[in-house]
Enzyme design. Sequence first.
Site, PDB file in Angstrom:
ATOM      1  N   LYS A  80       0.840  -1.206   0.000  1.00  0.00           N
ATOM      2  CA  LYS A  80       0.000   0.000   0.000  1.00  0.00           C
ATOM      3  C   LYS A  80       0.879   1.262   0.000  1.00  0.00           C
ATOM      4  CE  LYS A  80      -2.948  -3.065  -0.196  1.00  0.00           C
ATOM      5  NZ  LYS A  80      -3.884  -3.744   0.640  1.00  0.00           N
TER       6      LYS A  80
HETATM    7  C1  LIG Z   1      -4.686  -4.976   0.986  1.00  0.00           C
HETATM    8  C2  LIG Z   1      -6.159  -4.993   1.038  1.00  0.00           C
HETATM    9  C3  LIG Z   1      -6.838  -5.438   2.188  1.00  0.00           C
HETATM   10  C4  LIG Z   1      -6.149  -6.066   3.355  1.00  0.00           C
HETATM   11  O1  LIG Z   1      -5.237  -5.237   3.994  1.00  0.00           O
HETATM   12  P1  LIG Z   1      -4.357  -5.877   5.178  1.00  0.00           P
HETATM   13  O2  LIG Z   1      -3.776  -4.676   5.861  1.00  0.00           O
HETATM   14  O3  LIG Z   1      -3.314  -6.719   4.516  1.00  0.00           O
HETATM   15  O4  LIG Z   1      -5.249  -6.652   6.048  1.00  0.00           O
HETATM   16  C5  LIG Z   1      -8.217  -5.355   2.207  1.00  0.00           C
HETATM   17  N1  LIG Z   1      -8.901  -4.862   1.161  1.00  0.00           N
HETATM   18  C6  LIG Z   1      -8.294  -4.434   0.037  1.00  0.00           C
HETATM   19  C7  LIG Z   1      -9.104  -3.886  -1.083  1.00  0.00           C
HETATM   20  C8  LIG Z   1      -6.901  -4.505  -0.062  1.00  0.00           C
HETATM   21  O5  LIG Z   1      -6.307  -4.112  -1.189  1.00  0.00           O
END
Ligand SMILES: *Cc1c(COP(=O)(O)O)cnc(C)c1O
Length: 381
Positions: free
Chosen positions: A183
């Site tokens: 992210k």
């Molecule tokens: C990455 C992601 C998640 C999960 O995030 P984590 O921090 O790894 O739990 C949930 N929803 C979407 C759309 C994502 O891209």
Amino acid sequence: MEERKIAIALPVTGEEEWLAVKEPLMSGWITQGPKVAQFEKQFAELHGANYALAVTSCTTGLHLALAAMGVGPGDEVIVPAFTWIATANVVLYCGATPVFVDVSRDTFNMDPEQIAAKVTAKTKAIIPVHLFGLCADMDAIRAAIPDHVKVLEDAACAAGALYKTSYAGTLGDAASFSFHPRKSITTGEGGMVTTNDGELAELMDQMRNHGATMSEEQRHHGPKPYVLPDFNLLGFNYRMTDLQGAVGLVQLPKLESFILERAKWAKFYRKQLCDIEWLRLPQEPKNGTHGWQSFVTYVDPQTAPMSRNKIMELLQEKGVSTRPGTHAVHMLRLYKDKYDISENDFPGARDCNNYTMAIPLHNRMTEEDYQYVVTNIRELG
Ligand SMILES: *Cc1c(COP(=O)(O)O)cnc(C)c1O
């Protein structure tokens, strides 16, 4: 052309983050404490949200929010069919039923026109996902559901993204962000829940700490050492560590520049690739800003010189990493078997599953790297 190796994503971490974890390590307060509190405050301010609560991941944040909204067995929660599996899993964690809605092949987000047909008397919440950093059409989504249905944004990819003039994280009843290394900013693992609802914030604060009626800090720094908290509801341990909070405090001020730099290179891709007929480039918001968590294209199966998978293989051979955008969750075995769903039930999600291709876009790429990606895509024909 000289061979390069270009990762699909790479976090920008280094000396500053390294130094940031030193303070909590030296002081010995390494679980949720002052660093997390400061990170929450700054995250809330940046996004214009009244409250922000740090958690262990976006997934646990989504679960926490649903649980605090009272979602449980017998309830239905509407989720897009094309998203990371966590969006649907958190509904199962609550013992509720995920109800899939198809997505648009243009925005990759929930198609608001298909929502109304999914609403029943059991619908308790909806989780719009701002996929890859493009905010879902929140006005149309809100208009498609009854007022009592709670809106929980899956803002995993959308830190710093704007819908009209409001930031992701302030567009529903609550939102959850991710700080996974894929992210925009990272704390290793980690997440942040935001809300403007004071009562919901208080409840989530309690529930992320086992349901304790008093915080660890209150307990340890208070004058009555014999006092233990009471527990009047079922909670979880979803607390972020102060090590992560310290890293988040260093990463957060860089968010804007990360996004601006990604936006600049997204524009470069658009300029260099716009005449390739078989490659559809990601849509930009009509009114707002993209968070550019990733740059996701769509390989048109009708006009492409070869299959998407073959394209991905050839690019990999050249050192250019690509990935499918994400999953069609209804096509994953867990959901396919549990609810007896056919992949053709959600044709938009099915096609996005089969034809999307993320190409490298991150803050550790050079101009030569971007040029290299473009050249190799153009050479495919
Ligand atoms: C990455 C992601 C998640 C999960 O995030 P984590 O921090 O790894 O739990 C949930 N929803 C979407 C759309 C994502 O891209």
